[in-house]
Scaffold this active site. Structure first.
Site, PDB file in Angstrom:
ATOM      1  N   HIS A  51       0.738  -5.681 -56.221  1.00 18.24           N
ATOM      2  CA  HIS A  51      -0.681  -5.862 -56.510  1.00 18.24           C
ATOM      3  C   HIS A  51      -1.116  -7.267 -56.092  1.00 18.24           C
ATOM      4  CE1 HIS A  51      -1.064  -2.463 -59.747  1.00 18.24           C
ATOM      5  NE2 HIS A  51      -0.751  -2.007 -58.543  1.00 18.24           N
ATOM      6  N   GLU A  53      -2.437  -9.631 -57.739  1.00 16.23           N
ATOM      7  CA  GLU A  53      -2.029 -10.710 -58.641  1.00 16.23           C
ATOM      8  C   GLU A  53      -0.596 -11.156 -58.346  1.00 16.23           C
ATOM      9  OE1 GLU A  53      -3.443  -7.832 -59.430  1.00 16.23           O
ATOM     10  OE2 GLU A  53      -4.662  -7.944 -61.255  1.00 16.23           O
ATOM     11  N   CYS A 103      -4.241  -4.543 -64.078  1.00 15.51           N
ATOM     12  CA  CYS A 103      -3.685  -3.288 -64.587  1.00 15.51           C
ATOM     13  C   CYS A 103      -2.819  -3.568 -65.802  1.00 15.51           C
ATOM     14  CB  CYS A 103      -2.888  -2.570 -63.501  1.00 15.51           C
ATOM     15  SG  CYS A 103      -1.283  -3.331 -63.170  1.00 15.51           S
ATOM     16  N   CYS A 112       0.361  -6.000 -64.331  1.00 16.71           N
ATOM     17  CA  CYS A 112      -0.020  -7.380 -64.025  1.00 16.71           C
ATOM     18  C   CYS A 112      -0.390  -8.144 -65.283  1.00 16.71           C
ATOM     19  CB  CYS A 112      -1.208  -7.387 -63.067  1.00 16.71           C
ATOM     20  SG  CYS A 112      -0.766  -6.799 -61.421  1.00 16.71           S
ATOM     21  N   ALA A 178     -18.696   4.692 -34.122  1.00 17.22           N
ATOM     22  CA  ALA A 178     -18.725   3.454 -33.354  1.00 17.22           C
ATOM     23  C   ALA A 178     -19.921   3.523 -32.425  1.00 17.22           C
ATOM     24  CB  ALA A 178     -17.435   3.295 -32.554  1.00 17.22           C
ATOM     25  N   ARG A 203      -6.740   6.047 -40.668  1.00 17.29           N
ATOM     26  CA  ARG A 203      -6.316   7.447 -40.455  1.00 17.29           C
ATOM     27  C   ARG A 203      -4.934   7.697 -41.072  1.00 17.29           C
ATOM     28  NH1 ARG A 203      -7.422   8.477 -34.029  1.00 17.29           N
ATOM     29  NH2 ARG A 203      -9.708   8.653 -34.075  1.00 17.29           N
ATOM     30  N   THR A 215     -17.097  17.658 -30.273  1.00 18.92           N
ATOM     31  CA  THR A 215     -16.286  16.476 -29.950  1.00 18.92           C
ATOM     32  C   THR A 215     -14.876  16.891 -29.546  1.00 18.92           C
ATOM     33  OG1 THR A 215     -17.530  15.199 -31.562  1.00 18.92           O
ATOM     34  CG2 THR A 215     -15.445  14.268 -30.850  1.00 18.92           C
ATOM     35  N   LEU A 223      -6.310  12.315 -32.428  1.00 21.45           N
ATOM     36  CA  LEU A 223      -6.672  12.040 -33.827  1.00 21.45           C
ATOM     37  C   LEU A 223      -5.460  11.710 -34.692  1.00 21.45           C
ATOM     38  CD1 LEU A 223      -9.409  14.803 -34.348  1.00 21.45           C
ATOM     39  CD2 LEU A 223      -9.694  12.456 -33.517  1.00 21.45           C
TER      40      LEU A 223
END
Lengths: 337, 337
Positions: A51, A53, A103, A112, A178, A203, A215, A223
């Site tokens: 994390h 922290e 947390c 944390c 984009a 992705r 497309t 992809l």
């Protein structure tokens, strides 16, 4: 400087890893020593890794002691243990800024809140409270340990975790496209390599990617997330026509489901969903979209794109990435015509 | 934190007043106390008013002493004098960050180099050197006074003063336009009130504004700075046709020259020039343009705009202002077709 100044620095750091921390929230942090000097700034980078922290203290320990040994550790529990054994009170009376309530539970990493208490931090400034019941309670724990806590209810810190709050309770769907400065979106690759790498790393983390049938037919895309060596998300091709040339590369990527559907029912099974497309797809599924992420390449091109949308957005954040700029947008008063 | 971290904070502060400091350069500064805590951040706001360094010390004096008297002073010499009489060594061993080499001459205000020396600053970190022979020499003066000086040669600090370097030696011309996210520029007011106020405060400072004849005929503009109660720049209407309806408001603004010319010869007499217009005007005078400033409203509109430009820009800076975002761009590899 005001608390909001330091929280804003932590918020900006967290945005650099937006989307990459799923299913965790993006969190940024900043540590001031007892005289008010900034010792370190950090952000959570990936679920399962330390994390924000923990990274703050790891980095600060190294800076304050010049002992590089702690930098060799990557496991959160190991860093916790190392700090417990070696901190010798060096963080006593420090102030910690964190964009989200620390947390308070043992998840993939230890809490944390316990670390903050054990290192004798004097004051914790929280950007916004954690609304997730599993991890929350950090503030209460810190206060009952005698640590001074201030909660800023910072709008910027709240925006940062809005996606997390949505995917925790159901799903978060964002539309990514984009464009060039002039709004044109056709005519080949638009964004710079660095932007495309960032999109590939997103992705790698999302559950599902939605894309329009046109497309797929025109671009014959893969992809996947090859630019960062990551995994490929499941794909929903949102299309009235179910027939596709199966030699289009996206169909051959291993370990992925590909759906072709004229409805969006499949999104019910997923929690973090990116839609990639152009103005037509945006218009078609606008009502399902929580946020829009636009990558703007600073170019003008004679390519022209026509659309049929009237939307007012609110800018949530902006960030330069490589040669481009990314805007995160939220619908302000949507209407299509 | 690294020196570049603090210089970047100072650079960002200076950008908030971009264009408004003419004929002075934009300059930002940051002050660390002897333990490394940020005490203040500031930027030069207007020629004739205190330099960034003076504002830094003014603000820091108030924060450190809680004595508000210094905040009542606005004249630079008065602040200098007050600090000399009252500083009592409180700035001893502080570190000063400044995006540009501190000035070393008596201009409209006394030299900052002298103030820095007299307040016993230990170290000065300079973003970039001042290439203006009148004001430069600050670093040499500080070093000969025993102050530690580091020069970062920061690209961001250099971009910030590029316009200043141009208008000092000749002229700086920037093209400003407002667009929606989709590149459309027609169909009424585009940018938010806060953006328009900023543009009006720039109009108050520039020497000359260039505008196309078609815009004058269609929009019948005033082209003053009424939103900020400032003065109106001289106007060059760049037009092949010299006949204009003289009831168009811009012709009735007092204390301004209006030229109508099919050439750009008139710009020879001016140093800080803003061109406001659309894609056609940009194309017509692209070769004269140093920078482009785009205000992007986060909206999509069915208004469509067609242009005939192919330009690659480099993003110099980006800043959210009100509901909009401003990009400062520099031509990368210009070519029109």
């Amino acid at each position: 400087m005001l608390d909001s100044f330091y929280i804003d620095l932590a918020v900006n750091e967290a945005w650099k890893y937006w989307g990459l921390t799923y299913p965790n929230p993006p969190v940024g942090g900043l540590l001031l020593d007892r005289s008010g000097k900034i010792v370190s700034i950090s952000a959570h980078q990936r679920a399962g890794s330390p994390h924000s922290e923990v990274l703050l203290f790891q980095n600060a320990f190294w800076k304050l002691t010049k002992d590089r040994e702690i930098l060799n550790l990557s496991d959160s529990q190991d860093i916790h243990n190392f700090l417990y054994e070696n901190h010798k009170g060096i963080f006593k009376d420090f102030t910690l800024y964190t964009t989200l309530e620390p947390c308070n539970h043992f998840g993939k990493t230890p809490p944390c809140s316990l670390l903050i208490r054990n290192l004798s931090i004097k004051r914790v400034v929280v950007g916004t409270l954690d609304t997730n019941p599993t991890a929350s309670g950090g503030v209460q724990y810190l206060q009952s340990s005698g640590i001074e806590v201030d909660i800023l209810n910072s709008p910027k810190a709240k925006y940062l975790v809005e996606p997390f709050e949505k995917w925790s309770k159901g799903r978060f769907i964002f539309f990514k496209y984009a464009q060039r400065l002039d709004g044109s979106i056709d005519g080949g690759t638009i964004s710079s390599l660095e932007s495309r790498k960032y999109i590939h790393s997103i992705r790698d983390r999302i559950d599902l990617m939605v894309i329009g049938g046109e497309t797929v037919r025109t671009d014959r895309p893969t992809l996947d997330s090859r630019l960062v060596g990551g995994s490929a998300p499941d794909i929903l091709i949102y299309s009235r026509y179910r027939e596709f040339d199966k030699t289009i590369p996206l169909f051959s990527v291993p370990d992925r489901n590909v759906y072709i559907d004229s409805s969006l029912e499949k999104i019910e099974n997923y929690r973090f969903i990116m839609v990639e497309g152009g103005y037509n797809l945006l218009q078609a599924i606008l009502e399902y979209i929580d946020w829009v992420m636009v990558i703007i390449s600073p170019t003008l091109s004679t390519s022209s794109t026509i659309h049929n949308l009237n939307i007012q957005f609110q800018i949530i954040h902006h960030l330069q990435i490589g040669e481009d700029i990314i805007l995160w947008l939220r619908k302000k008063s949507p209407s299509t015509n």
